[in-house]
Scaffold this motif. Structure first.
Motif, short mmCIF file in Angstrom:
data_model
loop_
_atom_site.label_atom_id
_atom_site.label_comp_id
_atom_site.label_asym_id
_atom_site.label_seq_id
_atom_site.Cartn_x
_atom_site.Cartn_y
_atom_site.Cartn_z
N ILE A 1 -6.00 53.22 13.76
CA ILE A 1 -5.40 53.18 15.09
C ILE A 1 -6.47 53.34 16.17
N ASP A 2 -7.54 54.08 15.87
CA ASP A 2 -8.60 54.25 16.86
C ASP A 2 -9.33 52.93 17.12
N SER A 3 -9.51 52.11 16.09
CA SER A 3 -10.14 50.80 16.28
C SER A 3 -9.27 49.89 17.13
N ILE A 4 -7.99 49.94 16.91
CA ILE A 4 -7.07 49.12 17.69
C ILE A 4 -7.10 49.55 19.16
N ILE A 5 -7.13 50.85 19.40
CA ILE A 5 -7.19 51.35 20.77
C ILE A 5 -8.47 50.90 21.46
N VAL A 6 -9.60 50.95 20.74
CA VAL A 6 -10.87 50.50 21.31
C VAL A 6 -10.80 49.01 21.62
N TRP A 7 -10.25 48.21 20.72
CA TRP A 7 -10.09 46.77 20.97
C TRP A 7 -9.28 46.53 22.23
N LEU A 8 -8.19 47.26 22.38
CA LEU A 8 -7.34 47.08 23.55
C LEU A 8 -8.05 47.49 24.84
N LEU A 9 -8.78 48.59 24.79
CA LEU A 9 -9.51 49.04 25.98
C LEU A 9 -10.62 48.07 26.35
N VAL A 10 -11.40 47.64 25.36
CA VAL A 10 -12.47 46.69 25.63
C VAL A 10 -11.89 45.38 26.15
N GLY A 11 -10.80 44.91 25.54
CA GLY A 11 -10.15 43.69 26.00
C GLY A 11 -9.65 43.80 27.42
N ALA A 12 -9.04 44.93 27.77
CA ALA A 12 -8.52 45.14 29.12
C ALA A 12 -9.65 45.16 30.14
N ILE A 13 -10.72 45.87 29.84
CA ILE A 13 -11.85 45.95 30.78
C ILE A 13 -12.52 44.59 30.92
N ALA A 14 -12.74 43.91 29.80
CA ALA A 14 -13.40 42.59 29.85
C ALA A 14 -12.54 41.57 30.59
N GLY A 15 -11.24 41.57 30.33
CA GLY A 15 -10.35 40.65 31.03
C GLY A 15 -10.30 40.93 32.53
N TRP A 16 -10.29 42.21 32.87
CA TRP A 16 -10.29 42.59 34.30
C TRP A 16 -11.58 42.13 34.98
N LEU A 17 -12.73 42.37 34.32
CA LEU A 17 -14.02 41.95 34.88
C LEU A 17 -14.08 40.43 35.03
N ALA A 18 -13.60 39.72 34.02
CA ALA A 18 -13.60 38.26 34.09
C ALA A 18 -12.70 37.78 35.21
N GLY A 19 -11.57 38.44 35.41
CA GLY A 19 -10.68 38.09 36.51
C GLY A 19 -11.33 38.29 37.87
N LEU A 20 -12.19 39.30 37.97
CA LEU A 20 -12.92 39.52 39.23
C LEU A 20 -13.99 38.46 39.44
N ILE A 21 -14.65 38.06 38.36
CA ILE A 21 -15.74 37.08 38.46
C ILE A 21 -15.18 35.69 38.76
N VAL A 22 -14.13 35.30 38.04
CA VAL A 22 -13.51 34.00 38.24
C VAL A 22 -12.33 34.21 39.19
N ARG A 23 -12.54 33.92 40.43
CA ARG A 23 -11.53 34.17 41.46
C ARG A 23 -10.25 33.39 41.19
N GLY A 24 -9.14 33.99 41.55
CA GLY A 24 -7.87 33.32 41.41
C GLY A 24 -7.16 33.58 40.09
N PHE A 25 -7.77 34.38 39.24
CA PHE A 25 -7.15 34.67 37.95
C PHE A 25 -6.86 36.14 37.84
N GLY A 26 -5.61 36.46 37.62
CA GLY A 26 -5.19 37.81 37.37
C GLY A 26 -3.94 37.73 36.51
N PHE A 27 -4.01 38.22 35.31
CA PHE A 27 -2.91 38.05 34.38
C PHE A 27 -2.17 39.34 34.10
N GLY A 28 -2.48 40.41 34.80
CA GLY A 28 -1.85 41.68 34.51
C GLY A 28 -2.50 42.34 33.30
N LEU A 29 -2.02 43.50 32.94
CA LEU A 29 -2.64 44.28 31.87
C LEU A 29 -2.62 43.55 30.53
N ILE A 30 -1.46 43.08 30.11
CA ILE A 30 -1.34 42.42 28.82
C ILE A 30 -2.16 41.13 28.80
#
Length: 84
Positions: A3-32
């Motif tokens: 479960i700890d690996s899954i939590i890390v995957w989700l956290l890394v995915g959320a942070i990376a997706g958020w950063l990518a959304g900031l870099i590529v303007r106009g994209f925001g998909f929410g947390l999921i």
């Protein structure tokens, strides 16, 4: 995989997706959406960056940076597909 690996995957995915959304303007998909884009980006970067000979170190910081790079690539491809 624990479960700890899954939590890390989700956290890394959320942070990376958020950063990518900031870099590529106009994209925001929410947390999921950010988690999904971040995980897909991690897969893309996990394959592409070693093919290019890029090594960014180790640890959780590397995972976030690699995932963000891959997520940016995915978002750029998505934006090109949407325009076509």
């Amino acid at each position: 995989m624990g479960i700890d690996s899954i939590i890390v995957w989700l956290l890394v995915g959320a942070i990376a997706g958020w950063l990518a959304g900031l870099i590529v303007r106009g994209f925001g998909f929410g947390l999921i959406g950010n988690i999904v884009i971040g995980i897909i980006g991690a897969v893309v970067a996990g394959w592409l960056l070693p093919q290019l000979g890029v090594n960014l170190g180790s640890g959780i910081g590397r995972a976030i940076i690699n995932s963000a790079i891959g997520a940016v690539i995915v978002l750029v491809i998505l934006s090109l597909v949407r325009r076509a």
